[in-house]
Scaffold this motif. Structure first.
Motif, PDB file in Angstrom:
ATOM      1  N   LYS A  89      -9.702 -40.705  23.018  1.00  0.00           N
ATOM      2  CA  LYS A  89      -9.147 -39.374  22.784  1.00  0.00           C
ATOM      3  C   LYS A  89      -8.224 -38.942  23.918  1.00  0.00           C
ATOM      4  CE  LYS A  89     -10.536 -38.413  18.944  1.00  0.00           C
ATOM      5  NZ  LYS A  89      -9.561 -38.049  17.943  1.00  0.00           N
ATOM      6  N   VAL A  90      -8.554 -39.328  25.139  1.00  0.00           N
ATOM      7  CA  VAL A  90      -7.767 -38.818  26.266  1.00  0.00           C
ATOM      8  C   VAL A  90      -6.658 -39.776  26.695  1.00  0.00           C
ATOM      9  CG1 VAL A  90      -9.576 -37.349  27.194  1.00  0.00           C
ATOM     10  CG2 VAL A  90      -9.422 -39.721  27.932  1.00  0.00           C
ATOM     11  N   LEU A  91      -6.527 -40.911  26.015  1.00  0.00           N
ATOM     12  CA  LEU A  91      -5.451 -41.835  26.381  1.00  0.00           C
ATOM     13  C   LEU A  91      -4.097 -41.151  26.216  1.00  0.00           C
ATOM     14  CD1 LEU A  91      -6.599 -45.189  24.817  1.00  0.00           C
ATOM     15  CD2 LEU A  91      -6.177 -44.710  27.219  1.00  0.00           C
ATOM     16  N   PRO A  92      -3.126 -41.517  27.033  1.00  0.00           N
ATOM     17  CA  PRO A  92      -1.811 -40.867  26.919  1.00  0.00           C
ATOM     18  C   PRO A  92      -1.268 -41.015  25.505  1.00  0.00           C
ATOM     19  CG  PRO A  92      -1.744 -42.786  28.390  1.00  0.00           C
ATOM     20  CD  PRO A  92      -3.169 -42.484  28.114  1.00  0.00           C
ATOM     21  N   GLY A  93      -0.935 -39.863  24.883  1.00  0.00           N
ATOM     22  CA  GLY A  93      -0.432 -39.899  23.522  1.00  0.00           C
ATOM     23  C   GLY A  93      -1.528 -39.881  22.483  1.00  0.00           C
ATOM     24  N   GLY A  94      -2.789 -39.973  22.906  1.00  0.00           N
ATOM     25  CA  GLY A  94      -3.893 -39.971  21.954  1.00  0.00           C
ATOM     26  C   GLY A  94      -3.924 -41.241  21.125  1.00  0.00           C
ATOM     27  N   THR A  95      -4.867 -41.287  20.164  1.00  0.00           N
ATOM     28  CA  THR A  95      -5.050 -42.495  19.368  1.00  0.00           C
ATOM     29  C   THR A  95      -3.784 -42.867  18.607  1.00  0.00           C
ATOM     30  OG1 THR A  95      -7.208 -41.525  18.984  1.00  0.00           O
ATOM     31  CG2 THR A  95      -6.736 -43.595  17.869  1.00  0.00           C
ATOM     32  N   VAL A  96      -3.152 -41.845  18.004  1.00  0.00           N
ATOM     33  CA  VAL A  96      -1.981 -42.127  17.177  1.00  0.00           C
ATOM     34  C   VAL A  96      -0.847 -42.668  18.030  1.00  0.00           C
ATOM     35  CG1 VAL A  96      -0.258 -41.103  15.672  1.00  0.00           C
ATOM     36  CG2 VAL A  96      -2.635 -40.397  15.505  1.00  0.00           C
ATOM     37  N   GLY A  97      -0.601 -41.995  19.142  1.00  0.00           N
ATOM     38  CA  GLY A  97       0.444 -42.458  20.042  1.00  0.00           C
ATOM     39  C   GLY A  97       0.171 -43.878  20.487  1.00  0.00           C
ATOM     40  N   ALA A  98      -1.123 -44.149  20.725  1.00  0.00           N
ATOM     41  CA  ALA A  98      -1.495 -45.475  21.179  1.00  0.00           C
ATOM     42  C   ALA A  98      -1.206 -46.513  20.100  1.00  0.00           C
ATOM     43  CB  ALA A  98      -2.979 -45.492  21.542  1.00  0.00           C
ATOM     44  N   ALA A 137       1.966 -37.424  11.590  1.00  0.00           N
ATOM     45  CA  ALA A 137       1.154 -36.642  10.657  1.00  0.00           C
ATOM     46  C   ALA A 137       0.500 -37.555   9.629  1.00  0.00           C
ATOM     47  CB  ALA A 137       2.025 -35.594   9.969  1.00  0.00           C
ATOM     48  N   ALA A 138       1.272 -38.497   9.098  1.00  0.00           N
ATOM     49  CA  ALA A 138       0.740 -39.410   8.083  1.00  0.00           C
ATOM     50  C   ALA A 138      -0.409 -40.236   8.670  1.00  0.00           C
ATOM     51  CB  ALA A 138       1.854 -40.328   7.586  1.00  0.00           C
ATOM     52  N   MET A 139      -0.185 -40.720   9.880  1.00  0.00           N
ATOM     53  CA  MET A 139      -1.182 -41.551  10.539  1.00  0.00           C
ATOM     54  C   MET A 139      -2.452 -40.752  10.815  1.00  0.00           C
ATOM     55  SD  MET A 139      -0.902 -44.707  11.882  1.00  0.00           S
ATOM     56  CE  MET A 139      -1.639 -45.786  13.062  1.00  0.00           C
ATOM     57  N   GLU A 140      -2.256 -39.500  11.267  1.00  0.00           N
ATOM     58  CA  GLU A 140      -3.409 -38.658  11.572  1.00  0.00           C
ATOM     59  C   GLU A 140      -4.263 -38.446  10.340  1.00  0.00           C
ATOM     60  OE1 GLU A 140      -2.297 -35.008  13.487  1.00  0.00           O
ATOM     61  OE2 GLU A 140      -1.771 -36.067  15.345  1.00  0.00           O
ATOM     62  N   THR A 175       7.174 -41.001  15.263  1.00  0.00           N
ATOM     63  CA  THR A 175       8.002 -39.849  14.898  1.00  0.00           C
ATOM     64  C   THR A 175       7.035 -38.793  14.383  1.00  0.00           C
ATOM     65  OG1 THR A 175       8.252 -40.606  12.630  1.00  0.00           O
ATOM     66  CG2 THR A 175       9.917 -41.336  14.190  1.00  0.00           C
ATOM     67  N   PRO A 176       7.449 -37.499  14.350  1.00  0.00           N
ATOM     68  CA  PRO A 176       6.509 -36.460  13.881  1.00  0.00           C
ATOM     69  C   PRO A 176       5.947 -36.765  12.496  1.00  0.00           C
ATOM     70  CG  PRO A 176       8.436 -35.438  14.863  1.00  0.00           C
ATOM     71  CD  PRO A 176       8.687 -36.912  14.858  1.00  0.00           C
ATOM     72  N   GLU A 177       6.794 -37.271  11.537  1.00  0.00           N
ATOM     73  CA  GLU A 177       6.299 -37.537  10.179  1.00  0.00           C
ATOM     74  C   GLU A 177       5.270 -38.656  10.218  1.00  0.00           C
ATOM     75  OE1 GLU A 177      10.092 -38.086  10.477  1.00  0.00           O
ATOM     76  OE2 GLU A 177       9.832 -35.946  10.835  1.00  0.00           O
TER      77      GLU A 177
END
Lengths: 343, 336
Positions: free
Chosen positions: B28-37, B49-52, B44-46
């Motif tokens: 959870k605290v990794l830079p960018g969070g799970t999705v960013g990782a 959101a889809a990934m989340e 990209t923002p879209e």
């Protein structure tokens, strides 16, 4: 060898405990603080002689043996020289460690690393900075990383260990379970994972990553000796006299439990310096190399290691010597403070 | 005995549960969070959101944790992003596991075979030149950064002298048959002895580099422990009874002195794993350590998750086994 018919060896141990327990002021300070008037304490070999120096504290007697211990003196010498170097580094270094003095001579293909020459005894690195100056000035950051990582680890461990050891019972159980889980993660792996969290790695993220690993070790160590103190007679006596619980913890138990912690911190300075190098090796170190640090220099040298091993050897040698200095000092301190070795 | 094992097992389950929560929190605290990782530079923002939504990250945190645990139990950690792009992270772990075990076991054997006898000798000749030299060299061994030692061994014996291979586990042209994934064992099983020999030659330098720290630790513990036992009353009793030196040394001294050494060996498995991260990287060993090192440098969080969880679980299990072994050897432990 101790003679079973001579009760002195046993008495010595009790004396050591009693003396260290009786004088929290002395035991709380470091070994160097109690010099003077304690020469030739533990060297009386007369079998029938009754010792009259029973009141000498554990630290005082440890010091009297350390002064004659060559291993300790070598460690002290190395450490002392390292600290002095770190303090006076900017005035000793012949060049600015960040200046790219030999940049013009670098040819990426044919000559990536400028060789040694007049004024540059160890040559320069891949962007033309004087290695010798960087090593000298690097002592400063290296000392900072080692000492600060140890300090933070110590503060965290002292807090947890004191809480666990002072309260005992369920508080002890909860704190120690957390500590056990932290200990169950292989140490450097934990440091790597914490360093990986940092969005912008810097010197301080490196220091914190290394410090966190030390917290459970210090906590366990301190809790162990605090629990031993809890059950000891002088704490019982204090309690019987109606001394407040907080005073018992901070004035009777904590100062007497610090011996092993001090030894451990000496050793941790060494491992912190080595661990910082490992973090740099994996690219988790401080990317800003304007202020050099030995571990960082060593980590950065890996790309040239086959063609220019000297680039790695110099910082590595510095690390080895300094880590050895702290370790020699810590190990001989440990031996000297062990009441059993007090014969 | 059974109660002791059950108690330790319950403790172990507790540790693993807390550990899973820690790894979850870590993600959870990794830079960018799970999705960013997971998305890395493709974010990209879209897509985010889809990934989340796909990952259930819009759910409350306890639901997310429960999902994480369920996936972890089933071994679904997603695909590796950069270590072996596209491969399932669990498969990355499983295929690389034997390589690391081979290296770690070899290093541990070296450490114990050298550390125990030398520690015993040093203790018996306390304060002799042999004792002093071996203590100082064990301290030097601890002071040398593992990866630097690995580089130097590789540079001197492989790059300069050409005595041993530079990197890898086997020469590519050997092409041995794979049965277990342990290359030495595979060669023996399929009677391709040259393949085994080739694997052994590749193993020498990395395992020496990896063995230094466990060796230093085992040596020092053995020495300290033998010194302590030599001073015990029961050894003096044995001497005064007139027992032969052989019986005293074997039965009274060594046996008792080796107890702490057993624990230390268990604790060294963690050190071996960390050492493997550094050593395997230098020798491109292709094991777990190598995967972990690459995953840290290139931020492959799927592989990191698997490796950290599994490595820690292995470490915990090994220490549980060591504790049980200890209780078998020393009945006094069980009552504690």
């Amino acid at each position: 060898m101790p003679n079973p018919l001579n009760p002195r060896s046993k008495k010595d141990r009790i004396d050591a405990l009693a003396a260290s327990a009786g004088d929290p002021a002395t035991t709380g300070s470091s070994g160097g603080g109690t010099v003077g008037g304690t020469t030739a304490v533990a060297t009386i070999d007369d079998a029938g002689h009754v010792e009259e120096t029973a009141g000498v504290s554990l630290f005082a007697s440890a010091w009297s043996r350390l002064r004659r211990n060559p291993v300790f003196l070598i460690g002290l010498g190395i450490t002392g020289a390292f600290v002095l170097l770190a303090i006076f580094a900017p005035w000793i270094a012949p060049h600015d460690p960040a200046a790219r003095l030999l940049l013009d001579e670098i040819r990426p293909q044919s000559n990536p690393i400028p060789a040694a020459r007049e004024g540059f005894p160890l040559g320069a690195d891949n962007i033309g900075r004087d290695i010798f100056s960087r090593l000298i000035v690097g002592s400063r950051q290296t000392l900072l990383v080692g000492v600060m990582a140890t300090f933070f680890g110590l503060v965290g461990g002292l807090t947890l260990g004191t809480i666990a050891g002072a309260f005992g019972g369920w508080v002890d159980s909860v704190v120690m379970r957390v500590v056990d889980v932290m200990l169950s993660i292989p140490s450097l792996l934990l440091a790597f994972s914490i360093a990986a969290i940092a969005a912008r790695p810097s010197q301080w993220t490196v220091i914190i990553a290394i410090a966190v690993v030390q917290v459970p070790i210090f906590a366990r160590l301190l809790r162990g000796s605090m629990l031993a103190q809890r059950a000891s007679d002088h704490v019982l006596a204090a309690r019987a006299l109606g001394v407040k619980e907080s005073a018992i913890v901070f004035r009777h138990m904590l100062p007497n439990s610090l011996g092993p912690v001090i030894v451990q911190s000496t050793l941790v300075v060494a491992t912190s310096i080595i661990d910082a190098a490992a973090l740099s090796f994996l690219g988790l170190g401080n990317p800003d190399d304007r202020k050099p640090e030995w571990g960082q220099m060593l980590g950065a040298s890996q790309q040239f290691i086959y063609d220019h091993p000297a680039l790695a050897v110099w910082p590595a040698l510095c690390i080895i010597v300094v880590a050895l200095g702290f370790t020699l000092m810590g190990e001989s301190l440990r031996e000297a403070l062990d009441p059993k070795s007090r014969r | 005995m059974l109660r002791f094992i059950i108690r330790r097992l319950i403790q172990m389950v507790g540790v693993v549960i807390v550990l899973s929560a820690l790894v979850f929190a870590w993600l959870k605290v990794l830079p960018g969070g799970t999705v960013g990782a997971l998305l890395g530079e493709r974010a990209t923002p879209e897509r985010r959101a889809a990934m989340e939504k796909a990952l259930g990250l819009d759910q409350p945190i306890y639901v997310q944790y429960w999902e994480f645990v369920k996936r972890a139990v089933r071994g679904e950690f997603g695909a590796s992003t950069s270590v072996q792009p596209g491969t399932d992270a669990m498969d990355v772990f499983l295929t690389r596991f034997p390589a690391t075990i081979e290296l770690a076991v070899c290093a541990l054997v070296i450490a114990v075979l050298l550390g125990v006898p030398l520690g015993y000798l040093a203790a018996r000749r306390r304060a002799s030149w042999f004792d002093n030299v071996s203590i100082v060299s064990s301290l030097v061994g601890i002071a040398v950064p593992v990866f630097f030692l690995a580089f130097m061994l590789q540079y001197v014996f492989a790059v300069k002298l050409h005595w041993l291979p530079v990197s890898g586990r086997q020469d590519p042209d050997v092409n041995g048959t794979r049965v277990t994934g342990f290359f030495i064992l595979d060669g023996l099983l399929t009677r391709e002895f040259d393949a085994s020999w080739n694997a052994i030659k590749h193993l020498i330098l990395p395992s020496i580099a990896l063995a230094t720290i466990p060796f230093a630790v085992v040596f020092r513990i053995t020495r300290a422990s033998v010194l302590e036992v030599l001073d015990e009353d029961y050894v003096r009793t044995a001497e005064s009874k007139g027992l032969t030196n052989r019986v005293i040394r074997g039965r009274h001294v060594l046996r008792n002195a080796l107890l702490p050494v057993v624990t230390t060996i268990g604790l060294q498995t963690g050190g071996l794993l960390v050492g493997a991260v550094l050593t395997e990287r230098v020798f491109s060993w292709g094991g777990l350590g190598d995967a972990l090192a690459l995953a840290f440098t290139r931020r492959d969080y799927a592989v990191l998750q698997v490796c950290i969880l599994m490595a820690t679980v292995t470490f915990v299990v090994v220490n549980l086994l060591v504790d049980i072994a200890y209780a078998v050897i020393d009945p006094r432990v069980r009552t504690r």
